[in-house]
Design an enzyme around this catalytic site. Structure first.
Site, mmCIF file in Angstrom:
data_model
loop_
_atom_site.group_PDB
_atom_site.id
_atom_site.type_symbol
_atom_site.label_atom_id
_atom_site.label_comp_id
_atom_site.label_asym_id
_atom_site.label_seq_id
_atom_site.Cartn_x
_atom_site.Cartn_y
_atom_site.Cartn_z
ATOM 1 N N ASP A 48 24.774 7.995 -25.198
ATOM 2 C CA ASP A 48 24.595 6.945 -24.184
ATOM 3 C C ASP A 48 23.183 6.985 -23.582
ATOM 4 O O ASP A 48 22.734 8.019 -23.106
ATOM 5 C CB ASP A 48 25.643 7.115 -23.077
ATOM 6 C CG ASP A 48 27.061 7.123 -23.661
ATOM 7 O OD1 ASP A 48 27.287 6.434 -24.673
ATOM 8 O OD2 ASP A 48 27.920 7.837 -23.115
ATOM 9 N N ASP B 285 21.409 12.415 -28.611
ATOM 10 C CA ASP B 285 22.289 12.091 -27.499
ATOM 11 C C ASP B 285 22.850 10.690 -27.794
ATOM 12 O O ASP B 285 22.321 9.971 -28.637
ATOM 13 C CB ASP B 285 21.482 12.117 -26.203
ATOM 14 C CG ASP B 285 22.268 11.589 -25.039
ATOM 15 O OD1 ASP B 285 23.396 12.071 -24.832
ATOM 16 O OD2 ASP B 285 21.761 10.674 -24.343
#
Ligand SMILES: [Zn+2]
Length: 334
Positions: free
Chosen positions: A10, A8
């Site tokens: 952020d 992922d």
């Protein structure tokens, strides 16, 4: 077939300020570079939902610019991201690419011959763990970013591990796969990457046959001398040539496995030569640790100092040695 880590973005790799897109606001989270350097054996991908594009908060080009800033920073640490997959849609659009849809992972499987069964998703959102389930990967949930906010929800979907930060997630992957033990021919490359990442490397070598408190002491003292401890383990042939045909009593695979259990051991590599000199020439450690019985003029000194490192000696604990243990005298001294 390759194994991969799907990251992922952020809150996992970078500080998440909410709809993050300004390059000047970019900063890597603590432990990320150090963790990624450890995952050298995996192809790395980023899979990110960027609904801020669909919502009109920023443009696709803004996102690319932010990504370029991030890739540049990772490159500086010797870390390569193969590809960034992004979904620009809002949830309301009902697209087929927004996480936890496994679409991008299936695409990576095709494009890069990835074995999803040997691969991981790391993220700070329940959707990342669901993505792992949907793609047949292992999911590691991070408590960085939004991590703390969804713990109840995540527990119900059973992540492989809940990690305090990225470095811990990387350690879990290495431990789960027995990958703290790395091939001799890959050590130099690993050491180079760690140095690029600004890490101080400590080395120590030995047979580590039947483990005892003296081993634990020297290993933990060694770790305190720097950031990353690489243990050079004498192969079975190497131990025999040093200590005779009766040794070792445990084979090199099991000796390496037990060493890797110590939390302060970062990597173990098995070397075949009678001495560790070639290994040390490849690693070029900042500090090489030895038992004080070998003295400051130990055989390793020249090769270590020629490469800018130093020798650090640790006193042995009287009475503890594998030889004593094998003679039934191991625990006499407390
Ligand atoms: Zn989408």
């Amino acid at each position: 077939m390759e194994k991969a880590i799907f990251l992922d973005r952020d809150g996992t790799l970078n500080e998440d300020s909410g709809y993050t897109y300004r390059p000047e606001s970019f900063s890597l989270l603590p432990g990320v570079a150090e963790g990624l350097v450890r995952l050298k054996g995996y192809k790395l991908f980023i899979v990110t939902n960027q609904s801020g594009i669909g919502r009109g908060y920023y443009s696709e080009e803004d996102m690319h610019e932010y990504n370029r800033r991030m890739l540049l920073e990772l490159e500086r640490w010797g870390i390569r991201i193969e590809k960034i997959y992004f979904c620009p849609h809002t949830p309301e659009e009902g697209c087929d690419c927004r996480k936890p849809s496994p679409k991008f992972l299936m695409q990576a499987q095709q494009e890069y011959s990835i074995d999803l069964g040997l691969s991981y998703v790391i993220g700070d959102h329940p959707g990342d763990i669901l993505l792992a389930h949907n793609a047949g990967c292992r999911g590691i949930y991070l408590l960085t970013g939004h991590g703390g906010m969804h713990l109840e929800e995540v527990r119900k979907i059973n992540p492989a591990y809940v990690a305090a930060d990225f470095k811990q997630a990387a350690d879990f992957i290495l431990a789960e796969n027995g990958e703290k033990v790395i091939a001799r021919e890959k050590v130099q490359d690993l050491a180079d990457s760690l140095k690029k990442a600004g890490k101080k490397i400590v080395t120590l070598n030995g047979a580590f046959d039947v483990l005892h408190k003296g081993h634990e002491k020297i290993l933990s003292e060694a770790k305190k001398q720097g950031d990353i401890l690489i243990v050079g383990l004498n192969s079975d042939a190497s131990v025999r040539s040093n200590k005779g045909p009766e040794r070792p009593v445990n084979n090199q695979e099991n000796r390496a496995r037990m060493l890797a259990c110590f939390e302060f051991v970062d990597f173990v590599t098995i070397f075949d030569e009678k001495t560790p000199l070639d290994l040390l020439a490849d690693i070029r450690p900042d500090v090489h640790v030895n038992g004080s019985e070998y003295g400051p003029n130990c055989i390793e000194r020249d090769v270590v100092e020629q490469n800018g490192g130093r020798i650090y000696l640790v006193d042995r604990i009287a009475g503890y040695s594998t030889t004593n243990l094998l003679q039934g005298q191991g625990e006499k001294t407390k």
